[in-house]
Design an enzyme around this catalytic site. Structure first.
Site, PDB file in Angstrom:
ATOM      1  N   SER A 168       0.839  -1.208   0.000  1.00 14.02           N
ATOM      2  CA  SER A 168       0.000   0.000   0.000  1.00 14.02           C
ATOM      3  C   SER A 168       0.868   1.249   0.000  1.00 14.02           C
ATOM      4  CB  SER A 168      -0.923   0.004   1.214  1.00 14.02           C
ATOM      5  OG  SER A 168      -1.719  -1.162   1.258  1.00 14.02           O
ATOM      6  N   ASP A 169       1.977   1.213   0.739  1.00 13.21           N
ATOM      7  CA  ASP A 169       2.918   2.334   0.743  1.00 13.21           C
ATOM      8  C   ASP A 169       3.559   2.515  -0.631  1.00 13.21           C
ATOM      9  OD1 ASP A 169       3.439   3.710   3.398  1.00 13.21           O
ATOM     10  OD2 ASP A 169       3.463   1.632   4.043  1.00 13.21           O
ATOM     11  N   VAL A 170       3.987   1.412  -1.225  1.00  9.66           N
ATOM     12  CA  VAL A 170       4.663   1.496  -2.520  1.00  9.66           C
ATOM     13  C   VAL A 170       3.719   2.039  -3.588  1.00  9.66           C
ATOM     14  CG1 VAL A 170       5.796   0.159  -4.341  1.00  9.66           C
ATOM     15  CG2 VAL A 170       6.296  -0.337  -1.944  1.00  9.66           C
ATOM     16  N   GLY A 173       3.267   5.706  -3.067  1.00 11.76           N
ATOM     17  CA  GLY A 173       4.440   6.435  -3.530  1.00 11.76           C
ATOM     18  C   GLY A 173       4.454   6.591  -5.037  1.00 11.76           C
TER      19      GLY A 173
END
Length: 395
Positions: A168-170, A173
């Site tokens: 989810s972070d990637v 980003g």
């Protein structure tokens, strides 16, 4: 040779993964990134480990190359003056503070746009700046659960399982980088900047793609299929004589070729398996037949035969076999960077390949405040100013 974003200046107040992944991507593309932390270093990933290489965290190293690093106490007047000077010179401002925190610091979009009307302002939070969850902290694991991703990951036996990286972070980003580039392009027309409101939750929901669409169209809640595909058969792992192999048959023509490789041409003409729709209906029967057939040869033998016939397949690599794969070297996906503390550091290369303006690695992942003197002198502060800032806890 310059990168495609040479001349773009990014002020990066983000930390951990989503924001730093975005700014590393922009930095690889040639943008100048100034990473801002609190005095002593406030990016948590500096301390996450093991592993460490000479006390430098592998986690921190993965997303912080091509940046200069300064430390600023955002609660001091002098610290805010430093940020104000940087904002005036920047094209992009990115942070991942919660909405009320950035307001309290006096660095909301409404405030900083008065300092630079051309500024692209990107906010990354767990749930966005609106909605009933806007004050909640958002961590990848929680987002994977709340977004529905974990409900479709794993098997019925295993129960819900998260993806093995903070996906989810990637994804967020990447969405941040896309949004910033789009806003920069629009600025060529309008001459002014704008704010971007990104959330991990939105990014992960959008990434459900066909699974979400399947539910919205059918009303049927999808279960956990493990390594099987909800819409395509056969598209899963099979056990070969020595180890598992992934088979990804995407259409009826490929299925017919698969049957030829398996010396089971009659399967392709069987009314129960002739079309993908029928194969979905009769998944269990077909998988049972194929499971017996694939055990007759090794994974390498099947891979050679299937590749020759143009049938997508592949081994299940671990990290060792992945980074020993000749494709990694051919695509420059393993690079080395010299770090003043960690020594020679291996890093994953950029996936972005350009014909004229390639990505480059110009700077090692910096120590906290490594470029305080350099950046502050560029802003017009004297050596005496910098010494005083250090003594007063401003930097």
């Amino acid at each position: 040779m310059s990168g495609p974003l040479q001349g773009i200046k990014v002020l990066d107040l983000s930390r951990v993964l989503a924001g730093p992944y975005c700014t590393m991507t922009l930095g690889d593309l040639g943008a100048e990134i100034i990473k801002v932390e609190l005095p002593g270093g406030s990016d948590d990933t500096r301390y996450w480990g093991p592993p460490f290489q000479n006390d430098v965290s592998a986690y921190y190293l993965c997303t912080n190359r091509n940046k200069r690093a300064i430390t600023v106490n955002l609660k001091t007047k002098q610290g805010k003056d430093i940020i104000k000077k940087l904002v005036k010179q920047s094209d992009v401002f990115i942070h991942n503070f919660k909405h009320e925190t950035i307001e309290r610091l006096g660095l909301s979009y409404e405030k900083v746009k008065d300092w630079n009307e051309r500024l692209i302002y990107c906010s990354i939070t767990g749930f966005g700046n609106t909605g009933p969850y806007n004050k909640l902290a958002g961590y990848d694991f929680v987002i994977q659960a709340m977004s529905g991703l974990m409900s479709i990951t794993g098997t019925e036996k295993s129960g819900p399982v998260k993806v093995g990286v903070a996906i989810s972070d990637v994804l967020t980003g990447m969405n941040a980088a896309i949004s910033i580039l789009a806003a920069l392009n629009e600025r060529h027309v309008s001459g002014i900047g704008q704010s971007i409101d990104l959330s991990l939750f939105d990014s992960q929901v959008a990434a459900l793609v066909n699974v979400a669409s399947n539910y919205l169209i059918s009303g049927s809640i999808p279960g956990r299929l493990g390594n099987e595909h909800p819409n395509i058969v056969p598209y899963q792992t099979f056990e070969a004589k020595d180890r598992d192999i992934v088979i990804a048959v995407g259409n009826d023509h490929q299925f017919k070729r698969l049957c030829t490789v398996l010396n089971e041409e009659t399967l392709a003409e069987d009314e129960f398996f002739r079309t993908n729709e029928k194969r979905l209906e009769n998944r269990k029967s077909l998988v049972a037949i194929l499971s017996v057939l694939f055990k007759q040869k090794t994974a390498a033998e099947w891979q050679a035969l299937l590749n020759e016939s143009g049938i997508p397949c592949g081994p299940i690599n671990d990290m060792k076999s992945l980074f020993e794969d000749e494709q990694i070297e051919a695509r420059d996906m393993l690079v080395e960077v010299e770090h003043p503390e960690a020594g020679i550091v291996p890093l994953v290369g950029s996936p972005l390949k350009f014909s004229r303006t390639p990505t480059t690695i110009r700077r090692h992942p910096p120590k906290a405040g490594e470029h305080n003197d350099e950046v502050l002198r560029e802003l017009g502060f004297s050596k005496a100013d910098i010494v005083r800032f250090s003594q007063d806890g401003v930097i």
